[in-house]
Scaffold this active site. Sequence first.
Site, PDB file in Angstrom:
ATOM      1  N   ASP A 234      44.890  32.965  42.046  1.00  0.00           N
ATOM      2  CA  ASP A 234      43.853  32.065  41.206  1.00  0.00           C
ATOM      3  C   ASP A 234      43.810  30.769  41.792  1.00  0.00           C
ATOM      4  O   ASP A 234      42.916  30.067  41.802  1.00  0.00           O
ATOM      5  CB  ASP A 234      44.157  32.133  39.533  1.00  0.00           C
ATOM      6  CG  ASP A 234      43.850  33.301  39.103  1.00  0.00           C
ATOM      7  OD1 ASP A 234      42.754  34.021  38.958  1.00  0.00           O
ATOM      8  OD2 ASP A 234      44.998  33.821  38.555  1.00  0.00           O
TER       9      ASP A 234
ATOM     10  N   GLY B 242      45.188  35.145  35.936  1.00  0.00           N
ATOM     11  CA  GLY B 242      43.971  35.569  35.392  1.00  0.00           C
ATOM     12  C   GLY B 242      43.645  36.703  34.818  1.00  0.00           C
ATOM     13  O   GLY B 242      42.876  36.988  33.700  1.00  0.00           O
TER      14      GLY B 242
ATOM     15  N   GLU C 180      53.186  41.485  38.218  1.00  0.00           N
ATOM     16  CA  GLU C 180      53.126  41.295  39.684  1.00  0.00           C
ATOM     17  C   GLU C 180      53.967  40.549  40.152  1.00  0.00           C
ATOM     18  O   GLU C 180      54.443  40.723  41.245  1.00  0.00           O
ATOM     19  CB  GLU C 180      51.751  40.351  39.531  1.00  0.00           C
ATOM     20  CG  GLU C 180      50.606  41.101  39.522  1.00  0.00           C
ATOM     21  CD  GLU C 180      49.352  40.202  39.197  1.00  0.00           C
ATOM     22  OE1 GLU C 180      48.230  40.703  39.460  1.00  0.00           O
ATOM     23  OE2 GLU C 180      49.250  39.099  38.877  1.00  0.00           O
TER      24      GLU C 180
END
EC number: 5.3.1.6
Length: 236
Positions: A93, A105, A112
Amino acid sequence: MSQAADPVKVVKQEVGKAAADRVRSHSIVGLGTGSTTAYAVQFIGDRLKRGELEDVVGIPTSFQAEVLAKQYGIPLATLDAVERIDVAIDGADEVDPQKNLIKGGGAAHTREKVVDAAAESFVVVVDSGKLVSRLGESFLLPVEVIPMALAPVTRAIANLGGTAELRMGVKKAGPVITDQGNLVLDVKFDQIADPGELERALNNIPGVLENGLFVGVADIVLVGEIVDGQPRVREF
């Protein structure tokens, strides 16, 4: 839709393709979450279908990534089943000049971070609008919190100088729930002078699972942009 009508989409496709072109046969690939990474997943699937790649296994970072990988014919595995991740491809982001990131986001930043940090090479795919001089300029910092700790975590974040707001669902009544069953606070800081220190401070708050600061994790940043009316990808 034509390129002229939607240049952002074309840029995302081009940078996704550039990342997919870096994947080699016989490799294990971390598959990130988000609109730009979705194109990378699509192009990896296309390369497998054409026979350009073989023996590629994906490690998805979210339910979205898992669904896309299955849709495009990419075999999947879990972290328990592999000993390494050769390359991870993911979006961001915000990206600062030191290649530090804000992610989350899509509320998938915890998984992740696990996958991206474990990869031998972490390739970030963004359009030029995600480049900032300092993290937090345009994007709130996501913090994943276990539900029972929401109130004390919110107070602790305030003591660090942050204003936290519970992320609410779109087309859904109530808050956003992560793939881990937790809540997300979007936090505004007047400035993030030391991203690494803030990352550690937030993660030391009891009840915080993970936050969206990715400091010192990105190896390569591929930036898509429009130059003279044409899409271009450069390495940042």
